[in-house]
Scaffold this motif. Sequence first.
Motif: not given
Length: 177
Positions: A38-47, A61-66
């Motif tokens: 879900r996190a990767l999809l949200a980043v791929a959608d431009g969030n 959000g730092d964890a999502v960046g890694r």
Amino acid sequence: MARRQKEPLRAVTVAERAELERVGRMGSERADRVARARALLAVADGNRFTEAARAAGRRSGDAVGRLAAVDPRHGGGPRPRYGADGRERILREFRRAPDRERDGTATWSLTTLRRALRRAPDGLPTVSTATILGVLWEAGYRWQRDRTWCHTGQARRRRRDGTVVTVTDPQAAPKKS
């Protein structure tokens, strides 16, 4: 004021997006894999990373960046001892029909398979039953009620006339994933 995302994630392909959406919807999947998808999809959608973290139920959000993948790397404990060659050696021995004289069995169990692998000249002298079990599961084999190993989606059935047939479930792959 929030920092800019210095290293955005690469573009997601159509096949990767479909897989991420599938994993993100699954209720039977491990929770960490669903959250990562879900996190990767949200980043791929431009969030932004923080928005993606909140969408996945995380705080930082730092964890999502890694994040690099849905499946995490080795998470601790002893390093896996056997690589691709060792796993292939286990599967090759498993696929060989056991010899009653040499192996002392007509069907493989984890213990008899471990004994055969340890005795073989090109075998694995320190292999454990847990390692063998993990390799067989990864290859799609399961222990059946009749005390035999069968590939997932296949079952051996005895007909009324005494013949034994192998029945294959065409929906096994979609059910498994």
